[in-house]
Design a protein around this motif. Sequence first.
Motif, PDB file in Angstrom:
ATOM      1  N   ARG A 336       0.840  -1.294  -0.090  1.00 46.45           N
ATOM      2  CA  ARG A 336      -0.047  -0.052  -0.012  1.00 46.45           C
ATOM      3  C   ARG A 336       0.996   1.285  -0.145  1.00 46.45           C
ATOM      4  NH1 ARG A 336      -2.980  -3.695  -0.630  1.00 46.45           N
ATOM      5  NH2 ARG A 336      -5.105  -3.881   0.111  1.00 46.45           N
ATOM      6  N   ALA A 370       3.666  -1.294   8.775  1.00 50.37           N
ATOM      7  CA  ALA A 370       2.415  -1.559   8.366  1.00 50.37           C
ATOM      8  C   ALA A 370       2.312  -1.928   6.710  1.00 50.37           C
ATOM      9  CB  ALA A 370       1.401  -0.231   8.579  1.00 50.37           C
ATOM     10  N   PHE A 472      -7.256   2.161  19.489  1.00 45.73           N
ATOM     11  CA  PHE A 472      -6.552   0.888  18.756  1.00 45.73           C
ATOM     12  C   PHE A 472      -5.506   0.382  19.553  1.00 45.73           C
ATOM     13  CE2 PHE A 472      -8.832   3.624  15.727  1.00 45.73           C
ATOM     14  CZ  PHE A 472      -9.867   2.549  15.098  1.00 45.73           C
ATOM     15  N   THR A 507       0.469  -0.726  16.815  1.00 42.02           N
ATOM     16  CA  THR A 507      -0.083  -1.854  17.256  1.00 42.02           C
ATOM     17  C   THR A 507      -0.744  -2.503  15.967  1.00 42.02           C
ATOM     18  OG1 THR A 507      -2.307  -0.942  17.664  1.00 42.02           O
ATOM     19  CG2 THR A 507      -0.756  -0.892  19.605  1.00 42.02           C
ATOM     20  N   ASP A 508      -1.002  -3.859  16.155  1.00 41.50           N
ATOM     21  CA  ASP A 508      -1.589  -4.720  15.168  1.00 41.50           C
ATOM     22  C   ASP A 508      -2.996  -3.976  14.795  1.00 41.50           C
ATOM     23  OD1 ASP A 508       0.415  -6.112  14.980  1.00 41.50           O
ATOM     24  OD2 ASP A 508      -0.546  -7.822  16.330  1.00 41.50           O
ATOM     25  N   ALA A 509      -4.003  -3.584  15.751  1.00 38.06           N
ATOM     26  CA  ALA A 509      -5.234  -3.057  15.702  1.00 38.06           C
ATOM     27  C   ALA A 509      -4.977  -1.523  15.032  1.00 38.06           C
ATOM     28  CB  ALA A 509      -5.646  -2.544  16.893  1.00 38.06           C
ATOM     29  N   GLN A 510      -3.926  -0.858  15.388  1.00 38.77           N
ATOM     30  CA  GLN A 510      -3.786   0.393  14.591  1.00 38.77           C
ATOM     31  C   GLN A 510      -3.330   0.166  13.085  1.00 38.77           C
ATOM     32  OE1 GLN A 510      -0.559   2.032  17.120  1.00 38.77           O
ATOM     33  NE2 GLN A 510      -1.741   3.671  17.689  1.00 38.77           N
ATOM     34  N   ILE A 511      -2.560  -0.851  12.708  1.00 36.55           N
ATOM     35  CA  ILE A 511      -2.121  -1.103  11.097  1.00 36.55           C
ATOM     36  C   ILE A 511      -3.324  -1.694  10.435  1.00 36.55           C
ATOM     37  CG2 ILE A 511      -0.840  -2.863   9.864  1.00 36.55           C
ATOM     38  CD1 ILE A 511       1.191  -2.889  12.195  1.00 36.55           C
ATOM     39  N   THR A 512      -4.141  -2.414  11.266  1.00 36.28           N
ATOM     40  CA  THR A 512      -5.505  -2.760  10.397  1.00 36.28           C
ATOM     41  C   THR A 512      -6.344  -1.711  10.452  1.00 36.28           C
ATOM     42  OG1 THR A 512      -5.713  -4.904  11.671  1.00 36.28           O
ATOM     43  CG2 THR A 512      -7.575  -4.295  10.695  1.00 36.28           C
ATOM     44  N   GLU A 513      -6.575  -0.663  11.136  1.00 33.71           N
ATOM     45  CA  GLU A 513      -7.298   0.471  10.893  1.00 33.71           C
ATOM     46  C   GLU A 513      -6.696   1.479   9.860  1.00 33.71           C
ATOM     47  OE1 GLU A 513     -10.468   3.345  11.187  1.00 33.71           O
ATOM     48  OE2 GLU A 513      -9.984   1.370  12.011  1.00 33.71           O
ATOM     49  N   ARG A 515      -4.858   0.876   7.392  1.00 30.21           N
ATOM     50  CA  ARG A 515      -4.644  -0.106   5.918  1.00 30.21           C
ATOM     51  C   ARG A 515      -6.029   0.110   5.563  1.00 30.21           C
ATOM     52  NH1 ARG A 515      -0.519  -3.068   4.137  1.00 30.21           N
ATOM     53  NH2 ARG A 515      -2.123  -4.287   3.391  1.00 30.21           N
ATOM     54  N   THR A 516      -7.216   0.654   6.186  1.00 30.51           N
ATOM     55  CA  THR A 516      -8.459   0.757   5.527  1.00 30.51           C
ATOM     56  C   THR A 516      -8.713   2.295   5.141  1.00 30.51           C
ATOM     57  OG1 THR A 516      -9.565   1.251   7.819  1.00 30.51           O
ATOM     58  CG2 THR A 516      -9.623  -1.020   6.996  1.00 30.51           C
TER      59      THR A 516
END
Length: 738
Positions: A336, A370, A472, A507-513, A515-516
């Motif tokens: 990305r 990320a 996150f 954090t993993d949750a920050q990365i997931t967020e 990337r959207t």
Amino acid sequence: MKFSHKLTTILATPLVAILLASLAFAVPVKVFYYDTDHCDPLMVPRDVDELGIGPNFVLDPPLDPPLDPPVIDVPGTIDLSINSDLTDPVLTVDPGVPGVPTDPIDPSDPVRGPFPRDEEISAFAIENYMPVCSHSDNPNLPDSIVSITNLTSPARSFSTLWYVANPNTYISNWDGQVGQEGFEDSGMGAAFQIDNKGHNQPLLEESGIANGIFEPGETWRFVVQDYDSGRLGLDAASFTSIGVAGGSLVGGESSGSIIGIPIPEPSALVLLAIGLVCPVLRRGTRRRQAPLGSSIPAAPATFTPNHARQLVRTVSAIVVAVTLVATTAQAQVIDRFFTVQPIQVCNDAGGSCAPTPMFQAETEKIYAQAGVAPIFLPTTQLNDTALLSSSSVLDLDVPGSGQHADPSTINMWFVEDMPTSPGFVLYGEAYNGANGVAINGTAVQNFNGGVGRIDTVAHELGHNLGLGHSDFGGGGANNLVTSGSARDVPGGIGHITPDGDNLSQLTDAQITELRTSPFLNTVPEVLVDTNGSTPYSVNDFFLVDFSSGPVGMSLTSLTMDLSPVNAFLDPTNATPGIDGSAFAIDPGSLVGLNAADITPSGDTDGSQLLTIDFAVDSFTTGDSFRFGIDVDLFTAIDSFGATPEQLIGTVFSFEFEDGLGSEAEIAEDLIASSIKPVNFLSFTGNPWSRAIDLPVEWHLDPDPIRIGVPEPSSLVMVGLGLVLTVGLKPGRRNQRLA
């Protein structure tokens, strides 16, 4: 058995001494760098250790066979000057003056230098012709092959090494420029990382395990291309003065410096050990109190064998843990990207412009965790005196303020000042989930004595990508998006995760967020696959497969660079290879495009670059084809051709229709992938303008920081040591809840 206070001291003192000896690293040299991407990109942390010749270097045993490098008779002396714009160095020859030959090593005349034992290496150099950055090589100048051996005592390893030439030393395989803080006026030196990756691969050999770590007793051999020290007549192994670049000139006579990152980095270990050792020793020597009102004297201080064993185990565990953190890194797919439009605010006349501390390399490294690449477009200028001092991004984000035409490109304004409450400083501000960032260029640039607040740009971009200060899973001192008053700011790129102090984490949750986020674009994946190919195949050695990408995206060109593997194209029977095979396409392999859509160039004898251009919109997602051309190694001309394994490290450059560029190398799986770049992504021209959906609601969360509040990192490290030791008290057991 009980131990007296005296015996406690006897036991504890050598234990602490052993710990401190293991951390007895020399004071780091503080350097700065300028990345010119001459051969490869250059990134050097601020704090490094310098290695050099010490008082104990004696060539023992003598070399067998003895070195006898050829003496090059140059028709004139060679002077060096570095252009002020940091372009290629300029060589001028003074005719009629005898040349300065390089003297062979005399084992009976040992070289000695000023470096302490914990920075000591041995070094020597011979002359040869072995170019490692072909596009800048001068074939009329000899190269220097330098050998360095790690003689540090106590033994120390280094995860990365760089060669830095003195300002009066000429080399041509430089990646950028490095200087020493405090000696800026004395000049910077041409520098490169000593490795075997990318276009510039100076590292020829590691005598130990080939892991890129300079270990005790190990010898590395590397190339300094087109080396010349001018009238000094010093060889490339003259690491005999303390100081880097301009600082080395002040320190004495030498030709260059070796700098590196020690393993483990000492700062975190020292702080942790302070917090760890002190309470353990204090607890172990606590006096037993007599009962209240008793005439019995207090018991003497005790330090039991259990205390000693506990201390040794705990210290060992901490050292091992920190070592693992310091030496472990993960390769990251970059699939990305997003684009950033820097806007420099100036006065109405176009002068007195705000500083633009983008810290591009640092921001790229932060977002690599990320799988995302920030791409900075060329800086534009906004001439408006009234906006030089802006208290909020709201003041700047108004029509006509230099915004990019593409709504998915993030606009970032750099201003001179961002006024806020008295006693506070505001380094930046950004919308959360919307487009717009304001950076206080002066404050960010001057932070930490001029080192800069290197994570501010990445932090504010995180807000645009949808991340708040504490959501996150954020909020920790080592997290990128934590508010500035509670966040540890890296002191250099070497302390950004996964290296050094491991800061600016997501954090993993920050990365997931993030990337959207609608600001992100997809990096197209094009593969160059050599699995199963043989040198005898003349038209199907390379499979080029457009595996995935945005709808309508096409590849415009593909370039193969053979210089990293010391190979060349041999399409005809002319020299250097006299038995060649021309570029050819396997007609049965064409999927989605025609042979007429493919145009090769550079396919000439001896060339190391082959470029394939594609007709407009012809090579898109789902398309593929195979091609072949004779490739020979310079070490095996007209043998059987290079095998897939021998081409590991070959670099492919991908240029896409929207201007995105990626460089990848053939990896151990024999595939080069555009989403596994060896360098950060690049961009040419303007991004496509595309409509994006942004949330109806957005908010600002300004984060001014009180002036004079200390950074929390030191307190955190000491506190961690305290917590660990309290949690590991001898005799205490975990208790199960009823």
